[in-house]
Motif scaffolding. Structure first.
Motif: not given
Ligand code: CA
Length: 235
Positions: A12-13, A55
């Motif tokens: 999500d980065e 992640d």
């Molecule tokens: Ca993350």
């Protein structure tokens, strides 16, 4: 010939996703991305990739839970998974492995290191997908033993020169700028001067060429360097 391995990045980065996509595509992988655990689970129901970079902390569904669920599905039971964890999550890291991840890497990591792990895991999972020996003319580079031979004679390369030769031999004929070589050999976030590339190209040439040998590394003025796969046939 096998198609290129497909890799799913679940992260999500966004800057990290972009960095990984850029480098994995440069290595010849087909890349899909997802920024949410639940979306990734849906994607993985439609098609199973060759490897997942997962992640740990994700919106929707955590990486650890997604990994646990993948291990319960027959079609993804053996899917290679590399978990991306934040620094200092030692106990979580252990839990990550317990949930069935094949490997983990702690952020912030170096891109060459991650690429090496990806290659190693893909090779383990399906050895035929990743060639372990790159050959051109009388030069053979063995990724497994980290050895380079020319006409059967072993060459002695430093780690940076080895990685540079491997990088160039993976895409013969393609011209790489100094910036692209920095990204590919040292990692995108390195703050090394571009002139360093010239220094290492010089060392690489010295290591692989004897006085009468044809130089496989081509200097393209104003552009950069490339590995000329036709060097052996050159007059
Ligand atoms: Ca993350």
């Amino acid at each position: 010939m096998a198609s290129m391995p497909r890799i799913l990045i679940v992260e999500d980065e966004e800057p990290l996703t972009l960095l990984l996509r850029y480098n994995l595509e440069a290595e010849g992988y087909a890349v899909d991305t997802s920024a949410r655990g639940d979306d990734a689970e849906l994607l993985l129901r439609e098609a199973v990739p060759d490897l997942v970079l997962l992640d740990w902390m994700l919106p929707g569904l955590s990486g650890i839970e997604l990994c646990r669920r993948l291990r319960q599905r027959p079609d993804t039971q053996r899917l290679p998974v590399i978990m991306l964890t934040a620094r200092g999550e030692e106990s979580e890291r252990v839990r990550g492995l317990a949930t069935g991840a094949d490997d983990y890497i702690v952020k912030p990591f170096s891109v060459p290191e991650l690429l090496a792990r990806v290659r190693a895991l893909l090779r383990r999972a399906s050895p035929e997908r990743v060639a372990s020996v790159l050959e051109a003319g009388d030069i053979a580079l063995d990724r497994e033993t980290r050895r380079v031979r020319r006409s059967g004679r072993e060459l002695h390369l430093g780690p940076t020169e080895f990685r540079m030769l491997e990088f160039l031999m993976e895409k013969p004929g393609r011209v790489f700028s100094r910036a692209q070589l920095l990204d590919g050999v040292w990692g995108m976030d390195s703050d090394i001067d571009e002139r360093t590339v010239d220094v290492h190209v010089g060392r690489l040439r010295k290591a692989i060429n004897r006085p009468r040998d044809k130089d496989p590394i081509r200097t393209v003025r104003g552009a950069g360097y490339s590995f000329d796969e036709t060097f052996a046939r050159r007059a």
